[in-house]
Design a protein around this motif. Structure first.
Motif, short mmCIF file in Angstrom:
data_model
loop_
_atom_site.label_atom_id
_atom_site.label_comp_id
_atom_site.label_asym_id
_atom_site.label_seq_id
_atom_site.Cartn_x
_atom_site.Cartn_y
_atom_site.Cartn_z
N GLU B 232 0.84 -1.21 0.00
CA GLU B 232 0.00 0.00 0.00
C GLU B 232 0.87 1.25 0.00
OE1 GLU B 232 -3.15 0.60 -0.35
OE2 GLU B 232 -3.87 -1.47 -0.42
N ILE B 233 1.92 1.22 0.79
CA ILE B 233 2.81 2.39 0.85
C ILE B 233 3.51 2.59 -0.49
CG2 ILE B 233 4.96 3.24 1.90
CD1 ILE B 233 3.79 2.42 4.59
N GLU B 234 3.93 1.49 -1.08
CA GLU B 234 4.54 1.52 -2.42
C GLU B 234 3.63 2.24 -3.42
OE1 GLU B 234 7.67 -0.55 -2.98
OE2 GLU B 234 7.65 1.17 -4.36
N LYS B 235 2.35 1.85 -3.40
CA LYS B 235 1.35 2.40 -4.31
C LYS B 235 1.16 3.91 -4.05
CE LYS B 235 -2.76 0.52 -4.10
NZ LYS B 235 -3.73 -0.61 -4.02
N CYS B 236 1.02 4.26 -2.77
CA CYS B 236 0.80 5.66 -2.40
C CYS B 236 1.99 6.53 -2.82
CB CYS B 236 0.57 5.80 -0.90
SG CYS B 236 -1.03 5.17 -0.38
N LEU B 237 3.19 5.96 -2.75
CA LEU B 237 4.38 6.74 -3.13
C LEU B 237 4.35 7.11 -4.61
CD1 LEU B 237 7.11 4.83 -1.08
CD2 LEU B 237 6.53 7.26 -0.85
N GLN B 238 3.58 6.36 -5.41
CA GLN B 238 3.47 6.67 -6.83
C GLN B 238 2.34 7.67 -7.11
OE1 GLN B 238 5.92 5.56 -8.66
NE2 GLN B 238 6.60 4.45 -6.84
N GLN B 239 1.33 7.67 -6.24
CA GLN B 239 0.10 8.41 -6.57
C GLN B 239 -0.07 9.75 -5.87
OE1 GLN B 239 -2.97 5.59 -5.66
NE2 GLN B 239 -2.64 4.40 -7.53
N TYR B 240 0.66 9.98 -4.79
CA TYR B 240 0.42 11.19 -4.01
C TYR B 240 1.70 12.00 -3.81
CZ TYR B 240 -3.93 8.78 -3.09
OH TYR B 240 -5.13 8.15 -3.25
N LYS B 259 9.24 0.00 9.16
CA LYS B 259 9.98 -0.95 8.32
C LYS B 259 9.52 -0.85 6.85
CE LYS B 259 11.66 -4.35 10.40
NZ LYS B 259 11.65 -5.51 11.32
N ALA B 260 8.21 -0.80 6.65
CA ALA B 260 7.69 -0.72 5.28
C ALA B 260 8.19 0.54 4.59
CB ALA B 260 6.17 -0.74 5.30
N LEU B 261 8.21 1.65 5.32
CA LEU B 261 8.67 2.91 4.74
C LEU B 261 10.12 2.77 4.30
CD1 LEU B 261 7.04 5.40 7.29
CD2 LEU B 261 6.47 5.20 4.86
N GLU B 262 10.91 2.17 5.16
CA GLU B 262 12.33 1.96 4.85
C GLU B 262 12.49 1.08 3.61
OE1 GLU B 262 15.76 0.29 7.62
OE2 GLU B 262 14.30 1.52 8.73
N THR B 263 11.77 -0.04 3.60
CA THR B 263 11.84 -0.96 2.46
C THR B 263 11.47 -0.26 1.15
OG1 THR B 263 11.08 -2.66 3.99
CG2 THR B 263 11.08 -3.24 1.66
N CYS B 264 10.50 0.65 1.24
CA CYS B 264 10.04 1.34 0.03
C CYS B 264 10.96 2.49 -0.36
CB CYS B 264 8.63 1.88 0.24
SG CYS B 264 7.40 0.60 0.43
N GLY B 284 9.78 11.57 6.97
CA GLY B 284 10.72 11.09 5.97
C GLY B 284 10.38 11.56 4.57
N LYS B 285 11.26 11.18 3.65
CA LYS B 285 11.11 11.64 2.27
C LYS B 285 11.60 10.55 1.31
CE LYS B 285 12.74 15.32 -0.78
NZ LYS B 285 13.75 16.38 -0.95
N HIS B 286 10.83 10.32 0.28
CA HIS B 286 11.23 9.39 -0.76
C HIS B 286 12.07 10.16 -1.77
CE1 HIS B 286 10.79 6.52 -4.14
NE2 HIS B 286 10.68 5.63 -3.17
N ASN B 287 12.96 9.45 -2.49
CA ASN B 287 13.78 10.22 -3.44
C ASN B 287 12.98 10.71 -4.65
OD1 ASN B 287 13.62 7.88 -4.86
ND2 ASN B 287 15.74 7.24 -4.47
#
Lengths: 404, 404
Positions: B232-240, B259-264, B284-287
C-alpha cells in the motif's frame, strides 16, 4: 421614520432571529454546519484500560516485592483479547492501544527494559503503580455528553463523532438566501464597461462570505425598471427566506427598490442608521416571514452592514454562540460627525499578547481597495469624537480572514 | 538517530517546502485558494469622478458668487453618459454612482435642497468645493496592483477581482494528500466494536482540517500485515505528493510501518521529537519527492503534530504568509519532563484587549474529549519548567476554530 442608532438597528434585526429547523446529514459532510443535538458517548472513554506505551504489563506488587525479571507469556497487540498472567513473575508483552489484562496493573515501556530469551528485565529502580495506563472511563462515562449542541462542527467534533460511532448528525437547516444586485450601470465581470459603467461585485463578496456558513446563496440582477423590480421581488418573496439587496436604497430617482418592497407588502422596520459607512441601510419583513436586508450599494457599506447585522442575525438564528472580540486602538483617532463610525483597522498582537488595531483609512465607502489591507472594523462609540491610543473597543473581524 | 528538538524538527520539515505549481480557475471558485498572481486595476479606481450622494451637480464658483437656485436641465442616473451644463445657474439632478459631468465640480445632496418647478434651491450656507465626489483614480491607478499574489482568496479579494473584470485567477496547485490509518483494532464508524476495539477517527480529523485549505485528501486503511503495508505504501508513493500516517510509528512489535517505509525507500529524516504530546512523530522523504508525515496514533498527538508541522509546511509550500500568534498564560503552570510541552488552552480576550490562554489539562494524549473545550496549543519553551501567569508564549490556534 427617523434614523435609528446602531444599537436600535441591532435590536430590531435580532428581534427577527428565526429557527429554520434541523436536518440529518452524514457526519463527514457536516463540517462547518451547526450541531443541533448533543452527542453522547456510546461507551466509556476510553472503553477499556488502555495501554499508552509499548512494553510489558506486570503486577506492581511483584516489582514492589523486589522482582525485576518477568517471563513473557505472550504478545498482545491493540485490538487483541487480553492475555492473562497466572503468576507473579510473568508478564505480557503489550502494545500501545491494547486493553490491559485484568491480572496486571502497571506497564513498563521498552526503553526501561532489557529483553533476552523470553525474559524482560527492568533496568530502572522507580516504577509507579498504574503507570502508562489510560483507565477506562477516565475521560468520559457511557451516555455522558461529549459534544454539546449549538456548536459549529469542527475537525475535533468530527473526530469525536466518529469515535462514538455516530455517522449521522442532526444539524441546523440553513435559510435560503438570494442576493439581488440592481442598477443599469452594473455589467457582468467578463464584459467591457463603457466609461460610465462598473462591474457587479458586491453580490460576489456577499455570496463568498456566506459560504463560510455553508450557505449557497443565489444571485440575481434586476435592471432599473419599476415593473421588473416589483415582479422579481414578488417572486423572491415566495422562494427564499432572506433577500439581500445591495444598492438602490438611497433617495435617488431611479431607486425603485424601496417602492417595490412596499408594494409587495414588505414592512419597513427601519431605513437609515446613524452610522458610517452604511447609513442608508434598509431593513424590512414580509408578513410571510421573509426578511429583507437592503444594503447601500457602496462596497464598504455593504461589507460593514453584512458583518454587523446580517451575519450576526444569521449566527444567532443558527444558535452559534460567539464572543464579542475587542482590541486596543493603536493610534489616536478623531471622528466628528454625529454618526457611529466603523473604522477599518489592521490587527497585530504585541509582545504583551494584546490585540492592537491600527486604523487604515481609505477614501470613503466607495474605496474597497482599502479593505484589502485591513482585517476588521472597529466600532467606535457614538457619544465620543476623540478616541485615544490604548482605548479598547469592539471589533468585527472580516469573514474568512486568516491573519494567524 | 537521537531525538530532535521541536526547533530542529521544524527546520527539517520546512527544508522540504515545495512548490506544486499553479492552475487557473474561475474567480468565484477560488475562495480559500492561494492567489499566485498580482491582480491589477484594468482602469483607474474609481474609473470616473463618481458621485457619492443623490442630489444635484453644480459649478462651485456659481454658489460661491451667491447663486442658490439652479435650473435642473436633466436627470442623470448611474451608468448614463454625463449631461453637461452650459450656464452657471444650471444644474444636473444626479444619482449616486453616476459620472460627474465635466462642467460641474460639486454635488449637493437632496437633504440640503428644496426642489420646486424644476428649480433646485440650496437650503444651507456652507458648501465645500468638490464635495460628495469620489474622484477618478483616487483609490488606485490603471495597471496598479490591487491584490498582491500569495494571499488566501477572501470575499474582499473576490470582490476586487470581479470589479477589475478578471474572471479567471491563477492560484497555487494543492498537493495530493493521502491519509493512511492502520491497526487491526480500528473499525469503521458504523461498525460495533468488540470490547477491545475502537473506531477510526484520526483520519477524519485530518481530512476535515485539510478542507480548510481546499485539499480533498484520500483516506485508506491498512491492516497489521507487513506485506500489505509495504504494498500500500509503495502504491501511495506513486500516486500522491504527501502521505500522512496516523499510528503505527512507536516501538511496538506490530508496527510494520517504519519498516515498510524503509523498504520502500523512504529516507527517515527524524523519528521522535523532544515534545509532549507527539514524541514518536516520524518524518521522511522518498527520493521521488514524496513526503511522509507519520504521526503517533494518539488523537491529541496527531492533532498537535498536524498543526505544528504539517499545516505549517503546507502554508509555507503554498506561500501563505501568516503571523505567529501569541497569548498571555492565564494561570501558573509547571511541567517537569525534559520535553517541550504543548499545553491545551482556552482563549479569551480581557477588557484590556489582551489574549488570555487558560490551561485546560486533559488526561494525556489519548484524551481527545478534552480538545473539545480548548481553542489552541500553547507552546511552552523547553528550557523552562515553571511558567507564570502573565508570561506570553506562542499559540497554535486550532484549524477552523470559530471563537469570535
Amino acid at each position: 421614520m427617523k434614523m435609528v442608532t446602531v444599537e436600535q438597528a441591532e435590536k430590531i434585526v435580532l428581534a427577527q432571529i428565526k429557527d429554520y429547523g434541523t436536518e440529518q446529514m452524514y457526519f463527514e459532510n457536516a463540517l462547518g454546519r451547526v450541531l443541533a443535538e448533543d452527542v453522547k458517548a456510546d461507551r466509556d472513554l476510553p472503553p477499556y484500560d488502555r495501554v499508552t506505551m509499548d512494553g510489558i504489563a506486570i503486577q506492581f506488587e511483584s516489582f514492589e516485592k523486589g522482582n525485576y525479571s518477568f517471563k513473557i507469556i505472550g504478545t498482545q497487540a491493540a485490538g487483541d483479547t487480553p492475555i492473562e498472567i497466572t503468576n507473579f513473575d510473568e508478564c505480557v508483552e503489550i502494545m500501545t492501544g491494547a486493553a490491559l489484562p485484568s491480572t496486571t496493573d502497571t506497564v513498563i515501556r521498552y526503553e526501561d527494559l532489557n529483553i533476552k530469551d523470553g525474559i524482560a528485565t527492568v533496568t530502572i529502580n522507580t516504577v509507579t503503580k498504574n503507570q502508562s495506563i489510560h483507565f477506562r472511563g477516565r475521560d468520559k462515562k457511557q451516555n455522558e455528553v461529549v459534544v454539546k449542541a449549538n456548536q459549529v462542527v469542527s475537525p475535533v467534533i468530527i473526530q469525536m463523532t466518529a469515535a462514538v460511532g455516530k455517522d449521522k448528525l442532526l444539524v441546523k437547516k440553513l435559510p435560503k438566501v438570494v442576493i439581488i444586485s440592481s442598477g443599469d450601470e452594473l455589467i457582468k465581470v467578463n464584459e467591457t464597461p463603457t466609461p460610465y459603467q462598473i462591474r457587479k461585485s458586491n453580490n460576489y463578496t456577499i455570496k463568498a462570505a456566506l459560504q463560510q456558513y455553508r450557505i449557497n446563496a443565489e444571485m440575481i440582477h434586476i435592471p432599473d425598471d419599476a415593473e421588473i423590480t416589483r415582479k422579481e421581488i414578488e417572486k423572491c418573496l415566495q422562494q427564499y427566506d432572506v433577500i439581500i439587496l445591495s444598492g438602490g436604497v438611497s433617495e435617488g430617482k431611479f431607486d425603485y427598490i424601496p417602492k417595490a418592497l412596499e408594494t409587495c407588502g414588505v414592512e419597513k422596520l427601519f431605513h437609515k442608521v446613524q452610522q458610517r459607512p452604511g447609513k442608508p441601510f434598509w431593513f424590512g419583513k414580509h408578513n410571510n416571514g421573509v426578511l429583507v436586508y437592503a444594503f447601500p450599494g457602496n462596497p464598504v457599506s455593504t461589507f460593514m452592514c453584512l458583518h454587523r447585522y446580517f451575519l450576526l442575525w444569521l449566527e444567532q438564528s443558527l444558535n452559534i454562540v460567539k464572543e464579542p472580540m475587542y482590541a486596543q486602538l493603536n493610534k489616536d483617532f478623531v471622528f466628528n460627525p454625529a454618526l457611529q463610525y466603523f473604522l477599518q483597522v489592521q490587527l497585530t498582537i504585541n509582545n504583551n499578547g494584546t490585540l492592537l488595531a491600527t486604523p487604515v483609512e481609505g477614501n470613503g465607502s466607495g474605496d474597497f481597495a482599502n479593505l484589502l489591507g485591513t482585517d476588521a472594523f472597529m466600532e467606535l462609540p457614538l457619544e465620543q469624537n476623540k478616541f485615544t491610543k490604548g482605548e479598547v473597543y469592539r471589533i468585527w473581524q472580516f469573514s474568512l480572514a486568516s491573519k494567524w
